[in-house]
Structure formats: C-alpha cells, structure tokens
Design an enzyme around this catalytic site. Structure first.
Site, short mmCIF file in Angstrom:
data_model
loop_
_atom_site.label_atom_id
_atom_site.label_comp_id
_atom_site.label_asym_id
_atom_site.label_seq_id
_atom_site.Cartn_x
_atom_site.Cartn_y
_atom_site.Cartn_z
N ASP A 241 0.72 -1.12 0.06
CA ASP A 241 -0.16 0.14 -0.04
C ASP A 241 0.85 1.05 0.05
O ASP A 241 2.19 0.92 0.02
CB ASP A 241 -0.90 0.22 1.29
N ASP B 263 -7.77 -3.26 14.60
CA ASP B 263 -9.07 -3.22 14.14
C ASP B 263 -9.16 -4.41 13.11
O ASP B 263 -10.17 -4.72 12.67
CB ASP B 263 -9.94 -1.97 13.43
N HIS C 143 -7.31 -4.92 10.33
CA HIS C 143 -7.15 -4.47 8.88
C HIS C 143 -5.62 -5.01 8.37
O HIS C 143 -5.01 -5.35 9.24
CB HIS C 143 -7.20 -3.06 8.61
N GLU D 216 -9.71 -1.35 5.69
CA GLU D 216 -10.59 -1.17 6.71
C GLU D 216 -11.57 -2.21 6.94
O GLU D 216 -11.99 -2.58 5.78
CB GLU D 216 -10.75 0.06 6.77
#
Length: 270
Positions: free
Chosen positions: A68, A145, A147, A152
C-alpha cells in the site's frame, strides 16, 4: 485454517520468516516478495538480510511489490511507503530498486482530485503483479481493528487494488510516524485489496503485543467477515500466522497450536 506459530519474541518470528524466504530465493532466484511496512515486519527483514549476507545469496533477480501507499505524499517524503520500503528492505537486502514496486509509484504525490490517474493506478498494479507471475510470499501486519494492508473493516473480501479512506483509528495509530500529529497523516491511501492479497501463494502474518490480541482472536478463531478483514486468511490454502504470547493471549486453542508446531515434520517448513 491458518497455521499458528507462537514465539517468544519478534526476533524469533523474524528468524522463521527469514529462513523461509531465504530458502525460497535459493530455489527460485527471481522470487516475487510481497512487502509490508509498519513495525511488525522489521525484525523479519533484519533476519532475512542477515541470512542473505552470511550465506552470500544472490538477490539480484528478486522482485518485490508493496502492499500500500499513502495518497498525497511525494515519493521522497520519509514516511511515504516508497521511501520506507527502500529504507527497510531494498537497501538492507541489496535488492535492485528497479525491481521493487509500490502502488503509489506512478502517482508521485498526485492529488486526490486527479481521479482518472488515481483510479487507473489500482488495476495497473494488479496487472503488474500478474505479469510478474504472482507473489510467492506476502508478509502482512495487522491493525488493531483487524485490517491488513489498508483494507479497513467492511472491505470486500474480493477487492482488488484501489483507493480507500483510512479509518480514524488507523490514522491515530500511524500518527507516531508523523511526530504524533494526526493532522499530518493522510486521509486516503491506495492498497492491494483482500482479493489481491489472497492470490499470493503463501501468506505470513506477524503480530506482537497485547494490543493485537483481540484482532488475532477474530482472525484465527472468529468467523470470516469483512468486518475483520484479516479473517480472510482462513480461506487461504497456505497461511502462516506468527505471534508472541501477548498477541496469542485470547486464543482458545493456543495449546493445540503449540503442540502442532512442536510435532511438525521439519521437511514441511512453514
């Protein structure tokens, strides 16, 4: 399900990854590595670099694709993933910089408003990975979380590389790289999709510390759900999750994971 390996510390995890990838490069000199940023992979990269140098492994043909990149940062920004990958992987391992790619390379800080250019970058990146023969080993970290990459919660499990809006928690977590100032953290990114990640032939996820325990519990023993993107690893035929005791603390079956790894035939590797 994924293989779960519980280790003492990050260095032990790094040695397992380093040995795996070094042996891959010996067998396949033009191996394609999937690369990640963040703190979790650093010990793994250090271990791999040590093996490469000590065993004089030729890495001149190795290719790499990063997961990314932030949108809106110039490639020369010290916290761009272009800069980070070159600093933490390319230089220590002695890779050919021309053979290592980051999703934002073609954008070079293009503004979010340049929709045509940004929209085309994702499919082009997936096509480049495919043209290279696909990724052999993809290293992954995991967010608090759940990810992976910048996928996400709520991300499609079939998604390809595309632009995403970063969750507020992710920006808070990453502010430590930007002088602890969340206002310096970009709000958007371009990331390999979960569908892209799942095409890699081997996935290796690393996680350390109590702060990752809930995400690891959901990833390993929860249901497969877009609301814990890393749970998609349960669908992969060759996924390895390497974690320390704190990250493993909420797992119900950790005794079995330890037993299975202790009794694994050496010839299987990871």
């Amino acid at each position: 399900m994924a293989e779960v390996i519980i280790v003492r510390n990050e260095e032990e995890a790094g040695e397992i990854y380093g040995r795996c990838v070094a042996d891959l490069i010996k067998a396949k000199p033009d191996a394609v590595l999937g690369l990640a940023t963040g703190s979790s992979p650093l010990a793994a990269y250090r271990a791999l670099a040590k093996i490469v140098h000590e065993e004089h492994i030729d890495v001149s043909k190795v290719r790499g694709f990063a997961l990314d990149e932030y949108l809106g940062l110039p490639l020369t920004h010290p916290e761009s993933y272009h800069s980070t990958i070159h600093r933490t992987v390319v230089e220590p391992l002695g890779l050919d910089p021309a053979k290592v790619h980051v999703p934002g390379d073609v954008l070079n800080g293009a503004p979010l408003e340049d929709g045509d250019k940004i929209a085309a970058a994702g499919p082009a990146y997936d096509a480049a990975i495919e043209a290279a023969g696909g990724i052999d080993v993809q290293i992954l970290g995991i967010g608090t979380d759940g990810h992976i990459g910048f996928n996400e919660p709520g991300s499609s499990l079939a998604s390809g590389t595309r632009v995403k809006t970063l969750a507020e928690q992710t920006r808070i977590d990453n502010a430590r790289f930007f002088d602890n100032d969340i206002n310096q953290v970009p709000t958007h990114c371009i990331t390999q999709g979960i569908g892209t990640v799942l095409k890699a032939r081997h996935l290796v996820l690393l996680a350390f510390g109590a702060g990752k325990a809930e995400a690891i519990e959901e990833t390993v023993e929860g249901g497969v759900s877009a609301f814990c993107p890393a749970s998609a690893l349960q669908l992969h035929p060759h996924a390895t999750i390497i974690i320390d005791e704190e990250a493993a603390s909420r797992l119900r079956h950790k005794d079995y994971y330890r037993y299975a790894f202790a009794h694994k035939p050496a010839w299987q590797g990871i």
